[in-house]
Design an enzyme around this catalytic site. Structure first.
Site, PDB file in Angstrom:
ATOM      1  N   HIS A 167       1.074  -1.567   0.099  1.00 21.49           N
ATOM      2  CA  HIS A 167      -0.411  -0.516  -0.339  1.00 21.49           C
ATOM      3  C   HIS A 167       0.954   0.958   0.224  1.00 21.49           C
ATOM      4  O   HIS A 167       0.263   2.172   0.391  1.00 21.49           O
ATOM      5  CB  HIS A 167      -0.780  -0.444   1.339  1.00 21.49           C
TER       6      HIS A 167
HETATM    7  S1  FES Z   1       2.094  -0.438   3.223  1.00 22.52           S
HETATM    8 FE1  FES Z   1       0.113  -2.245   3.510  1.00 22.52          FE
HETATM    9  S2  FES Z   1       0.929  -3.831   4.562  1.00 22.52           S
HETATM   10 FE2  FES Z   1       2.485  -2.169   4.208  1.00 22.52          FE
END
Ligand code: FES
Length: 203
Positions: A167
């Site tokens: 993410h």
């Molecule tokens: S940014 Fe979501 S698990 Fe690393």
């Protein structure tokens, strides 16, 4: 000698001696039974408390030899401790200087969350020695494993860092999380110590 006759230097009679002997025997017997009973009652708990060899191995300290690591590199293959990947990075001097001076844009530059590192790692490098960084390689958002981004290729800072592809969370070379990304905390620093100049013991 008649009943009740005095037969020792303390002045006790045969009857008193006999009573005392019986009392002593009963106390000893009761204590022994109590000890056996207590041991028997404790056995299931003692068995429960005793970790299996597998469990001991899973939680055992892990030695990492980083003698072949050069400045700017992260140790590969990655070693696991308690099932977690351990990142060992060797920072060069410009990276160390940057960590000491560039704390802007970080969510927790001073490592104020005591859950994320031992006391010895509350410093700009989040490590015992400025050049060697040791981090649990698990993103503090949802647990993906961040990628090591080498020097001169991280956010145009000229320094390395860690990027989580799941993410988009980012961490600097001390594992400090960049503000505004999904990950809420800095990378965890495991407990460790230096056994020698080039060997660390995790756990
Ligand atoms: S940014 Fe979501 S698990 Fe690393």
């Amino acid at each position: 000698m008649s009943e009740g006759a005095v037969n020792n230097t303390s002045g006790e009679t045969d009857q008193e001696n006999s009573t005392n002997s019986r009392r002593y025997f009963l106390i000893q017997a009761t204590s022994a039974v109590g000890a056996v009973g207590a041991a028997g009652a404790a056995w299931p708990f003692i068995k429960y408390w005793t970790p299996s060899a597998k469990a001991r191995a899973a939680g055992a300290p892990v030695k990492i030899d980083f003698s072949k690591l050069s400045p700017g590199e992260m140790l590969s293959p990655i070693v696991a401790w308690r099932g977690k990947p351990i990142f060992v990075v060797y920072r060069d001097q410009p990276s160390i200087d940057a960590l000491e001076t560039d704390s802007g844009g970080l969510a927790d530059p001073d490592s104020t969350n005591p859950e994320q590192q031992p006391d010895f790692a509350v410093n700009p490098w989040r490590s015992e020695r400025p050049e060697i960084g040791v981090y649990v390689g698990i993103c503090t958002h949802l647990g993906c494993s961040p990628k090591y981004v080498e020097t001169d290729n991280f956010e145009n800072t000229g320094q390395g860092g860690f990027f989580c592809p799941c993410h988009g969370s980012k961490f600097d070379l001390a594992g400090r999380v960049v503000a505004g990304v999904p990950a809420p905390y800095n990378l965890e620093v495991p407990p460790y110590r230096f056994e020698s100049d080039t060997v660390i013991v995790i756990g």
